[in-house]
Design an enzyme around this catalytic site. Sequence first.
Site, PDB file in Angstrom:
ATOM      1  N   SER A  13      13.994  63.476  24.244  1.00 31.42           N
ATOM      2  CA  SER A  13      14.302  64.827  23.815  1.00 31.42           C
ATOM      3  C   SER A  13      14.286  65.176  22.281  1.00 31.42           C
ATOM      4  O   SER A  13      13.957  66.153  21.897  1.00 31.42           O
ATOM      5  CB  SER A  13      15.577  65.357  24.593  1.00 31.42           C
ATOM      6  N   HIS A 103      22.528  57.537  16.215  1.00 31.42           N
ATOM      7  CA  HIS A 103      23.554  56.791  17.307  1.00 31.42           C
ATOM      8  C   HIS A 103      24.499  57.915  18.010  1.00 31.42           C
ATOM      9  O   HIS A 103      24.911  58.773  17.119  1.00 31.42           O
ATOM     10  CB  HIS A 103      24.381  55.701  16.555  1.00 31.42           C
ATOM     11  N   GLU A 173      22.510  66.299  18.292  1.00 32.06           N
ATOM     12  CA  GLU A 173      21.429  65.721  17.593  1.00 32.06           C
ATOM     13  C   GLU A 173      20.307  66.554  17.423  1.00 32.06           C
ATOM     14  O   GLU A 173      19.605  66.644  16.375  1.00 32.06           O
ATOM     15  CB  GLU A 173      21.025  64.885  18.622  1.00 32.06           C
TER      16      GLU A 173
HETATM   17  C1  GAR Z   1      20.016  59.751  22.167  1.00 37.91           C
HETATM   18  O1  GAR Z   1      21.347  60.396  22.413  1.00 37.91           O
HETATM   19  C2  GAR Z   1      20.295  58.656  21.053  1.00 37.91           C
HETATM   20  O2  GAR Z   1      21.315  59.138  20.180  1.00 37.91           O
HETATM   21  C3  GAR Z   1      20.485  57.550  21.765  1.00 37.91           C
HETATM   22  O3  GAR Z   1      19.526  57.587  22.752  1.00 37.91           O
HETATM   23  C4  GAR Z   1      19.387  58.788  23.245  1.00 37.91           C
HETATM   24  C5  GAR Z   1      18.269  59.164  23.389  1.00 37.91           C
HETATM   25  O4  GAR Z   1      17.891  60.599  24.218  1.00 37.91           O
HETATM   26  N1  GAR Z   1      20.231  56.363  20.970  1.00 37.91           N
HETATM   27  C6  GAR Z   1      20.989  55.275  20.841  1.00 37.91           C
HETATM   28  O5  GAR Z   1      21.687  55.108  22.003  1.00 37.91           O
HETATM   29  C7  GAR Z   1      20.619  54.036  20.154  1.00 37.91           C
HETATM   30  N2  GAR Z   1      21.676  53.080  20.180  1.00 37.91           N
HETATM   31  P1  GAR Z   1      16.373  61.272  24.154  1.00 37.91           P
HETATM   32  O6  GAR Z   1      15.438  60.219  24.591  1.00 37.91           O
HETATM   33  O7  GAR Z   1      16.524  62.477  25.214  1.00 37.91           O
HETATM   34  O8  GAR Z   1      16.093  61.833  22.422  1.00 37.91           O
END
Ligand code: GAR
Length: 189
Positions: A13, A103, A173
Amino acid sequence: MKKILLFASGAGSNVENIIQYFKNKEDVAIAGVFSNNPEAKVLEKAQAHQVPTTVFNRAELNEGAVLQQIRKIQPDLIVLAGFLWKMPEAIVHEYPNQIINIHPALLPKYGGKGMYGMKVHQAILDNNEKETGITIHYVNEQYDEGEFILQQAVNIEDCKSPEEIAAKVHQLEHIHFPQIIEKLLITNP
Ligand code: GAR
């Protein structure tokens, strides 16, 4: 023209949001999406926007093949957007202050190896935290320990599941990550 190279392992996302944010900005290009996971939904999302994708395995990441591909692209910024493997030292050393990570918590709390995605949100719920948030930081040789660029908090007292916490964190985010990327590209000529 500034070039962003994205690394991601999952749903994507953030990647999709970043691609959309820069779509109509003529001075920034998304040069590619690199993933360690051939099944990751992020690959379809990138391809739907005509962004080239590359899948690699652990040996290719740790033994130089990925670094060679990065060198060919010559990115201005490498962005880890839900990337779950550790960046090898060789890559970190070659791109000092040019690799950033997001993060889904307020580091240094809930960081480190094994702390990612829903595991973070579940731990936060289990500990009855009143707030959580996001940390955008530079990447160094240690998990989640590079210099902070931005932290934003959000109240989660009304959240009853890790999914509800994740939704609030994703919202933060999606607002802040593209803006920070843009700011870094402008201020680091
Ligand atoms: C996000 O929330 C990011 O902050 C986290 O993975 C998710 C990915 O969501 N990252 C971590 O946990 C890194 N340690 P997405 O695939 O929908 O962007």
